[in-house]
Every structure is written in structure tokens, then in C-alpha cells.
Scaffold this motif. Sequence first.
Motif, short mmCIF file in Angstrom:
data_model
loop_
_atom_site.label_atom_id
_atom_site.label_comp_id
_atom_site.label_asym_id
_atom_site.label_seq_id
_atom_site.Cartn_x
_atom_site.Cartn_y
_atom_site.Cartn_z
N GLN A 98 30.93 35.45 65.54
CA GLN A 98 29.98 35.67 64.45
C GLN A 98 30.49 35.01 63.17
O GLN A 98 29.72 34.38 62.43
CB GLN A 98 29.81 37.17 64.25
CG GLN A 98 28.69 37.55 63.31
CD GLN A 98 27.34 37.57 64.03
OE1 GLN A 98 27.29 37.46 65.25
NE2 GLN A 98 26.27 37.68 63.28
N LEU A 99 31.81 35.12 62.91
CA LEU A 99 32.38 34.62 61.67
C LEU A 99 32.66 33.13 61.70
O LEU A 99 32.33 32.41 60.76
CB LEU A 99 33.71 35.33 61.42
CG LEU A 99 33.69 36.65 60.67
CD1 LEU A 99 35.10 37.19 60.59
CD2 LEU A 99 33.12 36.45 59.28
N ARG A 100 33.28 32.67 62.75
CA ARG A 100 33.85 31.34 62.75
C ARG A 100 33.09 30.33 63.61
O ARG A 100 33.17 29.14 63.39
CB ARG A 100 35.29 31.40 63.27
CG ARG A 100 36.23 32.08 62.34
CD ARG A 100 36.72 31.09 61.34
NE ARG A 100 37.24 31.77 60.18
CZ ARG A 100 37.67 31.15 59.10
NH1 ARG A 100 37.63 29.84 59.04
NH2 ARG A 100 38.12 31.82 58.07
N PHE A 101 32.46 30.84 64.68
CA PHE A 101 31.83 29.90 65.62
C PHE A 101 30.37 30.27 65.84
O PHE A 101 29.98 30.56 66.97
CB PHE A 101 32.59 29.88 66.95
CG PHE A 101 34.06 29.67 66.81
CD1 PHE A 101 34.56 28.40 66.54
CD2 PHE A 101 34.95 30.73 66.94
CE1 PHE A 101 35.92 28.20 66.40
CE2 PHE A 101 36.31 30.53 66.80
CZ PHE A 101 36.81 29.27 66.53
N SER A 174 33.30 39.95 54.93
CA SER A 174 34.69 39.54 55.11
C SER A 174 35.12 38.63 53.98
O SER A 174 36.27 38.68 53.54
CB SER A 174 34.88 38.88 56.48
OG SER A 174 34.04 37.78 56.58
N GLU A 175 34.19 37.81 53.44
CA GLU A 175 34.57 36.96 52.32
C GLU A 175 34.85 37.80 51.08
O GLU A 175 35.79 37.52 50.32
CB GLU A 175 33.48 35.92 52.03
CG GLU A 175 33.63 34.71 52.94
CD GLU A 175 32.50 33.71 52.76
OE1 GLU A 175 31.63 33.95 51.91
OE2 GLU A 175 32.51 32.71 53.49
N ALA A 176 34.04 38.84 50.89
CA ALA A 176 34.27 39.73 49.76
C ALA A 176 35.66 40.36 49.87
O ALA A 176 36.44 40.38 48.92
CB ALA A 176 33.20 40.81 49.71
N VAL A 187 40.79 43.11 56.87
CA VAL A 187 39.35 42.87 56.95
C VAL A 187 38.80 43.47 58.24
O VAL A 187 37.80 44.18 58.25
CB VAL A 187 39.06 41.35 56.91
CG1 VAL A 187 37.57 41.10 57.17
CG2 VAL A 187 39.47 40.77 55.58
N LEU A 188 39.50 43.21 59.34
CA LEU A 188 39.03 43.68 60.64
C LEU A 188 39.04 45.20 60.72
O LEU A 188 38.03 45.83 61.06
CB LEU A 188 39.92 43.09 61.75
CG LEU A 188 39.48 43.41 63.18
CD1 LEU A 188 38.20 42.67 63.50
CD2 LEU A 188 40.57 43.01 64.16
N VAL A 189 40.18 45.79 60.36
CA VAL A 189 40.36 47.22 60.57
C VAL A 189 39.65 48.06 59.53
O VAL A 189 39.06 49.09 59.84
CB VAL A 189 41.87 47.57 60.62
CG1 VAL A 189 42.07 49.07 60.72
CG2 VAL A 189 42.53 46.85 61.78
N PRO A 194 34.75 49.68 60.62
CA PRO A 194 33.97 50.84 60.16
C PRO A 194 32.47 50.54 60.11
O PRO A 194 31.65 51.40 60.42
CB PRO A 194 34.51 51.09 58.75
CG PRO A 194 35.88 50.53 58.77
CD PRO A 194 35.82 49.34 59.67
N ASN A 195 32.11 49.30 59.77
CA ASN A 195 30.69 48.94 59.74
C ASN A 195 30.10 48.83 61.12
O ASN A 195 28.89 48.92 61.31
CB ASN A 195 30.50 47.61 59.00
CG ASN A 195 30.35 47.83 57.51
OD1 ASN A 195 29.39 48.44 57.08
ND2 ASN A 195 31.32 47.37 56.75
N LEU A 196 30.95 48.56 62.11
CA LEU A 196 30.46 48.38 63.48
C LEU A 196 30.59 49.66 64.29
O LEU A 196 30.38 49.65 65.50
CB LEU A 196 31.24 47.25 64.17
CG LEU A 196 30.98 45.85 63.63
CD1 LEU A 196 31.93 44.86 64.29
CD2 LEU A 196 29.54 45.47 63.90
#
Lengths: 289, 313
Positions: A98-101, A174-176, A187-189, A194-196
Motif C-alpha cells: 500500500q505504501l511503497r508499491f 505514515s508521512e505525518a 510508524v508501524l506499531v 492501531p488504525n488497522l
Amino acid sequence: MSGQAKAFRPEPGALTRWLILGIVGLVFLVPIVAMGEFTLRRGLEGGYDFSRWIAVFSGGLTGEYKGVLTALGNSVVLAIVTVAVMLVILVPTMILVQLRFPYLRRAMEFLCLLPITIPAIVLVVGLAPVYSVIAKMFGSGVWTLSFAYGIIVLPYAYRAIQANLSAIDVVTLSEAARSLGAGWLTVLVRVLLPNLRRGILSASFISVAVVLGEYTIAALLNRVNLQTALVIVSKSDPFVAVIFALLALVFAFFLLLAIGRVGAPRRSRREPAASITAPAAVTPTGASS
Amino acid sequence: MADTLVSVVAPLEGVEPAAVQARRPESSRRAAFTVPSFLGLVPFAAYILLFLGLPTAIALFTGFLDGTGSFSLTNIEALADPLIVSTFGNSIGLSALTAVIGSVVGAACCYALIGTNPTGLLRSVVDSASGVLAQFGGVMLAFAFVATIGIQGMVTVYLRDSLGINIFADGVWLYELPGLILPYIYFQVPLMIITFLPALEGLKPQWAEANASLGGSRATYWWRIGIPVLTPSFLGCLLLLFANAFSSFATAAALTSQGSQIVPLQIRSALTSETVLGRENLAGALALGMIVVMVIVMTLYSLLMKRSAKWQR
């Protein structure tokens, strides 16, 4: 079909609605009621009581139904390991894509929905040799089956997580977080997971339900799980098999009801309905619906 | 003035390199990040390759090997054997029959559910019950039907003792091919509800309003708008139900005690005894046959879904 006053509403009249739902509902209730009736029968003299239910639960782990309970334990282990496999392998990959590819999203969707087209019975033909290698590497512990189960739950899990992933703006989030100095792990943890939560929870519940109901692969690879044990028990004591089957169905029902509730507070209907609808996910536009 | 000018400009000048500096590590970190970020895809790719790609390839490939491991077409030729052909016929017939019944009954239920509150109790219960029966029943549905229409089943006993009807007058058919029809319908209808309901919910209220404002009746709405719009989804769901029945194994395995009237059961006997038609690796050829049918059905399905998606934007 009825008056014109309601012509601009496509929904059926109350009578039609309840007639259809009532008839189908009753017919579909018959086998479930029959299962209940079957387990309450008192043997040759007739009449009903709870003796079989009491017998199953009073023996505990040492009773004569030890086999089924051990198998249930196996299935629980399989469910846990499968969820772990899904969380460790699928979730980070989906976030990464989703983020990179973003250009790999369609490929990812295709891969994740592929197991719908490949029946488990076909998969098992090829899994047999794979598992003879795995048995040499990891031993023949029942948990190794989770690798195969991870594939089976893939469409369901993908659907649940993707619905959640499309609903939040992963890139902005993630940019924020990155611009405020967070590392990727943070960012991940602390931001993305939490959003997912909702999607991951749905995916986990569905995976648990699928694993508890799985029979094909376990049976043909000669492993013991709840379903294979039930089939064996049903040959000698059909009543006990029906008791456990009834319990498993009721458990799965409440598990799915819980998914519906988990998904309900926010964007109400699409999420829960879509998440157990793996096949509908084959829809090309499905990911964002 | 010059001082103030300098003091205004100076910080700007000072900012510039700082900004560039700040940007540079960022971009270089990004460049450095893309290399390992590809590595992040490796575990998933490896997992899919090992547990989905490899088994599928093996399943398809072994069909082309004979007992000694060399290439041969004998197993593929075996697919033309009358026994195998009739098994595929049974599977396709059973799947088609239960898909048609399941999709019609399921569509009726979806119709009845139009306009109900999607988060209400009714829909929650229908959704969950459908999910359980459609996707997790398997073996347990076989037990349910043994308890219902088995020799000592509730319905069998009731019909026999109260109405004098013996449903097994011509022999016990529950454990053979006809016995699969009812259990299959029992998981096909819920699957139809799950997959077709979203399509019905995609019907836009504006269409109904347009129909009404142009003087259309309820019948006009369904014949001129509803049914044409829904036909591709309906056919798509029908195909999905077919695929579902065609690939289903657990219910049949738990119900039928002997014989292999459908393809998945024949794969089982080929896997466990290896003596179907006296051939080894027949399981691979049967698996290949199944995949061919599944790929055709699922390709048609996705084409129909693409078509139905037109209306859902």
C-alpha cells in the motif's frame, strides 16, 4: 406488484418479506433443530434428556472423549499459529504494498484471491510431497499444517484487511508520523496497526472460524484436527459427534456475529458483509468497494 | 537599512542550506530504503511460492508423469475413461443443479432483505448464519443431515411414524449422490445471500425515483431496470456457487461411505489407494481436470463481475 403508491421503493412489502424469510428460515432451521433433537434422545426406551451432554462434559480431558478434546486442542493450536502466520507474513506485506508499491496492489489482490480458484482438494495433491519435506525439517507436529491453512484463509483475511486499509489514508498517516520524527517501526506499531485494528481483528476471527472447520487438508495429510476427529467419532458414537458439531457451529456463528459488531460502529454495513464474502472479493473493483 | 536587509536575508540564506541539508539525507534515506523495502516483499513471496505455487505446480505436473517418473500422457488420456467422464458429469450435474436452486432461493432471500437496516439484528443474524453455513460447515453439515434425514433422522422418523411416508422406500439414498443435493443446497443458499446482497444494495434509489417520476410501476422498475442491471451479478454469483459446489469436499467425504461419485472423492481414493483404474498419479490428472473447469468458471465469473461493476460506480 402491489399498489403504485410505493412504486418508487424497490423493497418488498412486509408480507412478502416475512413470508420469504419465514419459510426459508424455518426450512434452514430444521437440520439444526434435528441435531439438537438427535443429541437429546434417550436411547431405545425413547424420550429425551441431557445425559449425553453431561457425559461429554463430565469426563473432562481424561474421559472417553479424550480423542475429540485432544483434536480440539490441536485445532486451537492450528488456529493460533495460522493467525500468527497471517499477522507476520500478510499484514506487513499488505502495508508495504500500500505504501511503497501501489502498482503491485492488483497483483497482490490476484495472488490473495487465487486460493478460491484452486480447490483445497487439488492443493492437497501437491501439498503431500511438500509436507513430506516439511516433516523432515520441522517434525510432524500438527502445527506445521498452519502453513497450508495460511493459504486457505488468505482470501478471507485479505478481504477483511484490505477493506480497512482502503478506508484509511496510510500514506498521509505514515508521512505525518515520519515528519514528526518517528522511525518506521514506530510508524508501524504505533500509527498503522492501531488504525488497522478492526480489519486485523476481523481477519483473525475469520481465520479462526475457517481453521476450526477445516477438514480436507488435515484428512488427506493424515493429521488430527477437530473435524477429522469428529468424522472418526461419528462412526462409533454419532451422538457425541453431533454434540461437538452443534457446539462448533454455534461458536462459529457467534464469532461471525462478533465480527459484524466489531465492524458495525463505523462505516456500518460494507465491512462485515464484505469481510466474510471472500468470493465477492474477486470483483475487480472489490478492493475499494 | 543594509543591516536590516542583511538581517532579513541572512536567516533566509541560513535556512537554504539547512533545508537542502535536511532534504538530502531524507532523499538519500529514501533511496537507501527502496532497496530493502523490496526485501520486505520476500517473505510473502516465498510463502506464496512454497505453499501455493509449488503445490499447485506439483498437482498439475504429476498428472503428466507415469509410475516411474517419466513424462507420459497416459494419465491425461485416462481423463477420457468412461468412469472418469461420468464422475466429472456427476460433479458438474450436482454443482449445476444446486447452484441453480441455491441462486434462485438465495436471490429471493436477498430480495426480501432489501430495505432492512444493515446494522440491525435481523441482518446481523442473517449475515453470521450465512457465513457459518456457507463457509465453515463442511463435515458438520453432513452430520446435520444425518440427524435430519438419516435412517433415524428427525424428519425421516416423523414422516414414517406420523404420515406413513418412507423416504427411503427405494433404498437409502442419503449416502450416495442424490443425498448430496440437500446438504449442498444448504450451503449454496447462504453463499448466494452473502455474495448477491451487495449487488442488490448497489441498486441506486435514484433509479427507482426516476422510474416513479416517469410513471413506471413496480413491475416496470423490476423488468426494465432491476433485472437488467442485476443479471450479470446474478449470473456471476451462479457461477461462483457452481465453483463452490464443484470444489467442495468435506460434506461429501463425511457423508458418502463408499464409492467416489464426484471428482473430489475420486481424488481422495486416487491419493489414498492409488489403484483407481490401476494407475498411479491419477490424482494429478484429476486435479488438472478440476483446475481446468475452475479456471473456465472463475474467468467467466470475473468477466461478469467486471460488467456488473459498471453500474456500481
